[in-house]
Design an enzyme around this catalytic site. Structure first.
Site, short mmCIF file in Angstrom:
data_model
loop_
_atom_site.label_atom_id
_atom_site.label_comp_id
_atom_site.label_asym_id
_atom_site.label_seq_id
_atom_site.Cartn_x
_atom_site.Cartn_y
_atom_site.Cartn_z
N ASP A 136 -13.71 -1.11 -13.33
CA ASP A 136 -14.25 -2.40 -12.94
C ASP A 136 -13.18 -3.48 -13.10
O ASP A 136 -12.45 -3.52 -14.09
CB ASP A 136 -15.46 -2.71 -13.83
CG ASP A 136 -16.08 -4.05 -13.55
OD1 ASP A 136 -16.63 -4.22 -12.44
OD2 ASP A 136 -15.99 -4.94 -14.42
N GLU A 165 -11.21 -0.96 -8.83
CA GLU A 165 -11.80 -2.09 -8.12
C GLU A 165 -10.71 -3.16 -8.09
O GLU A 165 -10.41 -3.76 -9.12
CB GLU A 165 -13.05 -2.62 -8.84
CG GLU A 165 -13.71 -3.75 -8.07
CD GLU A 165 -14.88 -4.37 -8.82
OE1 GLU A 165 -15.86 -4.78 -8.15
OE2 GLU A 165 -14.83 -4.46 -10.05
#
Length: 694
Positions: free
Chosen positions: A344, A380
């Protein structure tokens, strides 16, 4: 209550380690003056003993407690300066979670005593709260992590063979009628879920955050919870809400079951920040152990750098914080047998004082690690910090989420002008972003939907978001979704609108699975799942966020299976090398042709023609790729967003013919032979034809 003695112990490994004679505790804190181990009764209600860790090697405090056993509940306290203006927030009154705990008993119960400062004090976080927080804190648990893996073998799927399925543990299982342990790891390991994934053709499941995380206070006060889980509190412990019997073996059992079905397990992990928030957040673990080491602070160290939008940023530049992250990753691979990670806000992990650096210590450490280089690594590639959008900028072996694919494909099928060239770029692996540094075409993780945004059904059912249930007056979530409701918002009985929506869903999914790169599907899209127009369901632990297995679109499910099987059976669609419309260096044969519908090769001026709404691509095995699929000399793909058009097919050599396998306008078509040309229906059609011998 029994009172335990303590010996010097060892500085490694960190955390609580069982050796059969007792438990070794080792805790990092650079700035503490004292670290205390707190033991609790079996029910967790009574603090039975406090023992100062007697030894310090460098910045690691440690001690060994003879005869202590697995299952022991414990916590930590750290004594040191409370000087926020200097970056220190020690408060011995606050019970702390062990950052290396392998299991925690629950989530914190919100109370002002969790704060290191007096809430409402005029000096704000500069004040000091003397209340004991133990009553409201989870307990860390001493765990024996051994598991009888038997003959467990990770599938080790090639990236070119990978089809990722992004799923939420509870969302996938809660409403399934044939799942016993609903909302749990064991439920995900059930026959019903495994059969669905195998029949669908999935090769890897990407689990949304399953490490223990925080339920934010503002959500609890609204009667909501942190459903998605992007507020990690423990990087080693599975979240207790997904454990049916409070055993970490449940996670291990799930992994073994998925492996037995040939499915890899990828974890969505959040190492860019923690759930402790900014200077007004609670003192739960890292802040109380060594705030100045664990977090990146501003020039005024009272405040936190916030490149993540969550209030704080983990200080990966600190060697012991980096060690914790790497120890965590290796733990999930070696002890829990996972097959990869999706990071993330991964840009944050590569940000240095001078900006993002693809050679930052985090990336370099992973790239030399003999354990982590064997698993799948997905970035990401953005955060909200300066220069945070870095799609295509990560070093190998990282794959990257490609939101340019999502936005470009949605806009093409919505009918936005000028998007045929965009479709061509995305169809061939987004080479502008990824064709460098020896990176393969599989580096691009292609998706049209993900947890963050509309579901596939909602992309074709809502023009605007409907996040009112989140309690933020519909201000949260993306405003530009490149979506279209086809004339009516939400569910409708209009037959024509529903047919148009089904057609566009087929086109979007076909484009995804016909594109070079690594495809990712959002769980439930194959079923026709809707979130009622909510494009930010992070707090919706209810029917909005759960997949409705009782409202399955069986025709679309079968079509999805066909698309995945077609991709599996046609290596041309999943090549490692990039395709380019130029002569091959080895034998002078081109591997990519762009055709006009009239059978003439595309010229430069054709790409900018305002009336261009149809893309025809002929693909072959890329230059340098072993010709292990000699029977596949070419595929011909047609994407038509305009009116009905006649497409002239490339001439076949003697003994060859074109056969139509996929037509999104006629989803039941199955291998029709096409000679010369084909009429493509208007407005939205995707076709795939294979050149085969006869």
């Amino acid at each position: 209550m029994r009172q335990y003695s303590i010996l010097g112990g060892h500085a490694a490994p960190l955390g609580a380690t069982v050796d059969g004679e007792g438990v070794n505790f080792a805790v990092f804190s650079q700035h503490a003056r004292r670290i205390t181990l707190c033991l609790f009764s079996d029910d967790g209600q009574t603090e039975t003993q406090r023992i100062d860790l007697p030894e310090r090697d460098g910045d690691v405090w440690h001690g060994f407690v003879p005869e202590l056993r697995p299952g022991q509940l414990y916590g930590l306290r750290a004594d040191g300066p409370y000087a926020p203006d200097q970056g220190h927030r020690f408060n011995y009154n606050k019970l702390l979670m062990d950052p290396y705990a392998k299991r925690v008993t629950k989530h914190p119960d919100w109370h002002d005593a969790l704060m290191g400062y007096e809430v409402g004090h005029e000096a704000a976080d500069l004040s000091f709260d003397t209340r004991d927080s133990a009553k409201y804190m989870p307990r860390s648990v001493v765990e024996d992590v051994l598991f009888a893996w038997g003959k467990d073998q990770p599938p080790h799927r090639r990236t070119s063979q990978t089809v990722i399925y992004e799923a939420h543990v509870k969302g996938l299982t809660e409403l399934h009628p044939d799942v016993l342990h609903k909302g749990k790891f064991l439920g995900l390991a059930s026959d019903a879920i495994l059969d669905h994934l195998v029949n669908l053709g999935i090769t890897a499941i990407e689990l949304m955050p399953a490490q223990a995380f925080l339920n934010d206070r503002f959500l609890i006060e609204r009667g909501l919870v942190n459903y998605w889980g992007y507020q990690t509190l423990s990087f080693f412990a599975p979240d207790p809400r997904y454990l049916a019997y409070h055993q970490i073996a449940e996670f291990q059992h799930m992994v073994a079951r998925l492996h037995s079905a040939g499915i890899e397990v990828i974890m969505d992990v959040v190492y860019n920040h923690t759930g402790e928030g900014n200077e007004q957040g609670p003192t739960l673990s890292f802040r109380g152990l060594d705030n100045k080491s664990y977090y990146r602070l501003t020039d005024n160290p009272r405040y936190y750098i916030n490149d993540t939008g969550t209030g704080n940023t983990l200080n990966i530049d600190h060697p012991m914080v980096l060690r914790m992250v790497l120890d965590s990753l290796r733990y999930w691979v070696e002890v829990m047998h996972v097959d990869g990670f999706r990071f993330d806000l991964c840009t944050t992990l590569g940000r240095t004082p001078t900006g993002f650096d693809r050679g930052a210590s985090f990336f370099d450490a992973i790239r030399q690690d003999p354990v982590l280089t064997k698993v799948k690594l997905i970035a990401e590639p953005w955060d909200i910090g300066p220069g945070g959008y870095r799609v295509g900028g990560f070093p190998p072996p990282f794959l990257e989420w490609n939101d340019k694919f999502r936005d470009g494909i949605r806009r093409f099928w919505r009918g936005d002008a000028g998007h045929v060239p965009v479709l061509a770029d995305r169809l061939t692996g987004s080479a502008l972003q990824f064709d460098h540094s020896g990176r393969p075409a599989t580096s691009s993780v292609n998706f049209v939907t993900a947890h963050d945004g509309f579901t596939l059904m909602d992309v074709v059912s809502y023009t605007g978001k409907h996040n009112e249930a989140n309690g933020e007056d519909n201000r949260d979530g993306h405003n530009d979704n490149a979506s279209d409701n086809m004339g009516v918002a939400g569910p409708t009985e209009d037959v024509k609108i529903n047919a148009a929506r089904a057609q566009r869903r087929r086109n979007l999914l076909a484009t995804l699975l016909f594109s070079q790169g690594t495809p990712m599907l959002l769980a439930g899209d194959e079923l026709g799942n809707s979130q009622q127009g909510n494009n930010n369901a992070y707090c919706q632990d209810n029917e909005i966020g759960w997949i409705d297995w009782n409202a399955v679109d069986p025709e679309f499910l079968e079509f999805t299976k066909r698309l995945i099987a077609f991709r599996r059976d046609h290596p041309i669609l999943r090549q490692k090398r990039f395709l380019h419309s130029r002569e091959r260096l080895m034998d002078g044969i081109e591997d990519l042709f762009w055709w006009r519908p009239d059978g003439v090769l595309m010229r430069d001026q054709d790409w900018t023609a305002p009336e261009l709404k149809t893309l025809c691509a002929e693909m072959r095995i890329a230059s340098g790729t072993p010709l292990y699929a000699q029977r596949e000399e070419a595929l011909f793909l047609i994407f038509n967003r305009g009116e009905a058009v006649s497409v002239h097919l490339p001439a076949c050599m003697p003994g060859r013919r074109w056969r139509l396998w996929i037509d999104t306008g006629h989803p039941d078509i199955d291998g029709e032979v096409i000679d010369g040309s084909i009429i493509i229906a208007g407005r939205e059609t995707t076709l795939a034809l294979e050149l085969e011998a006869f």
